[in-house]
Design a protein around this motif. Structure first.
Motif, short mmCIF file in Angstrom:
data_model
loop_
_atom_site.label_atom_id
_atom_site.label_comp_id
_atom_site.label_asym_id
_atom_site.label_seq_id
_atom_site.Cartn_x
_atom_site.Cartn_y
_atom_site.Cartn_z
N ASP A 102 39.72 -8.31 -22.06
CA ASP A 102 39.59 -7.61 -23.34
C ASP A 102 38.24 -6.89 -23.41
N MET A 103 37.20 -7.59 -22.97
CA MET A 103 35.85 -7.00 -23.03
C MET A 103 35.64 -5.92 -21.97
N GLN A 106 37.38 -2.68 -22.87
CA GLN A 106 36.67 -1.88 -23.88
C GLN A 106 35.49 -1.13 -23.25
N ARG A 164 29.94 4.41 -29.94
CA ARG A 164 29.26 3.19 -30.37
C ARG A 164 29.67 2.01 -29.47
N SER A 166 30.68 -1.55 -28.69
CA SER A 166 31.25 -2.67 -29.46
C SER A 166 31.22 -3.98 -28.67
N VAL A 167 30.83 -3.89 -27.40
CA VAL A 167 30.77 -5.11 -26.58
C VAL A 167 29.34 -5.28 -26.07
N ASN A 168 28.66 -6.31 -26.57
CA ASN A 168 27.29 -6.57 -26.13
C ASN A 168 27.18 -7.90 -25.40
N GLN A 169 28.31 -8.56 -25.22
CA GLN A 169 28.30 -9.87 -24.54
C GLN A 169 27.78 -9.71 -23.11
N ASP A 171 27.79 -12.62 -21.09
CA ASP A 171 28.46 -13.69 -20.34
C ASP A 171 29.73 -14.10 -21.10
N LEU A 172 30.42 -15.12 -20.57
CA LEU A 172 31.67 -15.53 -21.21
C LEU A 172 31.51 -16.83 -22.01
N ALA A 173 30.28 -17.08 -22.47
CA ALA A 173 30.08 -18.23 -23.36
C ALA A 173 30.75 -17.90 -24.68
N GLY A 175 31.65 -17.19 -28.48
CA GLY A 175 30.82 -16.49 -29.47
C GLY A 175 30.57 -17.28 -30.74
N SER B 11 44.87 -6.08 -27.33
CA SER B 11 44.82 -6.62 -25.96
C SER B 11 45.91 -7.66 -25.77
N THR B 84 34.93 -8.60 -30.58
CA THR B 84 33.73 -8.57 -29.72
C THR B 84 32.51 -8.16 -30.53
N GLU B 85 32.75 -7.54 -31.69
CA GLU B 85 31.64 -7.07 -32.53
C GLU B 85 30.83 -8.26 -33.05
N VAL B 104 33.29 -14.39 -33.05
CA VAL B 104 32.95 -13.46 -31.98
C VAL B 104 33.60 -13.91 -30.68
N LYS B 105 34.27 -12.95 -30.00
CA LYS B 105 34.90 -13.23 -28.72
C LYS B 105 33.84 -13.37 -27.63
N PRO B 106 34.11 -14.11 -26.57
CA PRO B 106 35.34 -14.87 -26.36
C PRO B 106 35.35 -16.15 -27.20
#
Lengths: 180, 122
Positions: A102-103, A106, A164, A166-169, A171-173, A175, B11, B84-85, B104-106
């Protein structure tokens, strides 16, 4: 009388536009292919994961029947409980990890949009070269280049404004959670 | 009777993971592929909780929430954002639109279920 090298400048602008467009098209194609492969991979992984989980659930039900019939020793039941807890924890990790698509999707889509925007910007270079001729005055050429530069800057700013993040992650920890 | 949760996300893999987690915890799940689809399905059957993404084609999550809150049947139904925001600005917009929470994802399935149970019960 020396004329300005307008033809050469025109050729340079056209070359930047054409070569840039070709490379960006290649990038876009690779990104589309990457998206396709990621989608197919996640679909197959999800399908296999669901099947494995269904089999484990069946196995657990069968073991529970044995336990209920008194055919398992207490220490065996204790060991099975440990296995079940471990499986549960690993399943949670898989479900969290599987959300990568998903991330990444995007982020890839944002990159493709930027590539397309950049292609449109490069198009500006070749489309605005026509008004120039070698007979133009130096000031006219300068004004034209300044105008081109300004258009390019504005186009770039507009492109950034429409992309813009929308994904700033990083890692996969899992959220944050906020309940209002 | 099991409670029903509407999960809205463009998704497919995310919808699958949410559905898997919620069903394993005993909930019924209805899936929607974007905000408009979510709104249509929410109108077809009033669910107990809406769990929606933000960035989707056709209709985004904030618009979906605003539309749902305008329906009499959804004024008190809990709505959680799962996205994800993570900016405070977006969270504030979500709260203003009528969301009850922001995840917030994940997501970690165990934590997701804890939140869902806290909001609508088992």
């Amino acid at each position: 009388m020396k004329t300005l090298p307008i033809d050469e400048l025109r050729e340079l602008l056209a070359a930047v536009s054409t070569h840039g467009d070709w490379h960006l098209l290649e990038i876009e194609t690779d990104l589309q292919q990457t998206t396709f492969l990621l989608n197919e991979a996640i679909e197959k992984l999800s399908h296999s994961f669901m099947n494995v989980y269904a089999q484990l659930t069946e196995q657990q039900t069968a073991l529970q029947l044995l336990a209920d019939a008194g055919k398992l020793q207490p220490e065996e039941m204790q060991q099975l409980q440990i296995f079940q807890d471990n499986i549960g924890q690993e399943v949670n990790k898989v479900v969290t990890g599987m959300q990568f698509q998903d991330m990444t999707n995007q982020l890839i889509q944002r990159t493709i949009n930027r590539v397309n925007g950049l292609k449109a910007l490069l198009q500006e270079l070749s489309s605005h070269q026509l008004p120039m001729t070698a007979e133009d005055e130096h000031d006219e050429i300068r004004n034209f280049i300044m105008q081109l530069n300004q258009n390019f800057g504005q186009g770039s700013q507009h492109l950034t404004g429409n992309l813009r993040k929308s994904v700033n992650q990083q890692d996969l920890a899992s959220g944050d959670i906020d309940l209002f | 009777m099991a409670k029903t949760i509407l999960t809205v996300d463009d998704s497919g893999s995310l919808r699958q993971m949410v559905t898997f987690s919620l069903k394993a915890a005993g909930y019924d799940v209805v899936q929607a592929v974007d905000g408009q689809d979510g709104l249509n399905k929410a109108k077809e059957k009033t669910v107990d909780l809406v769990l929606t993404d933000q960035n989707m084609p056709i209709m985004d999550g904030l618009t979906l929430i605003a539309n749902l809150r305008s329906l009499a049947s959804y004024q008190k139904i809990p709505i959680l954002m799962l996205t994800t925001e993570s900016s405070d600005e977006m969270k504030a917009k979500g709260k203003a639109a009528g969301a009850n929470g922001w995840l917030v994802k994940p997501f970690d399935p165990k934590r997701l279920i804890e939140v869902v149970q806290k909001v609508i019960g088992a």
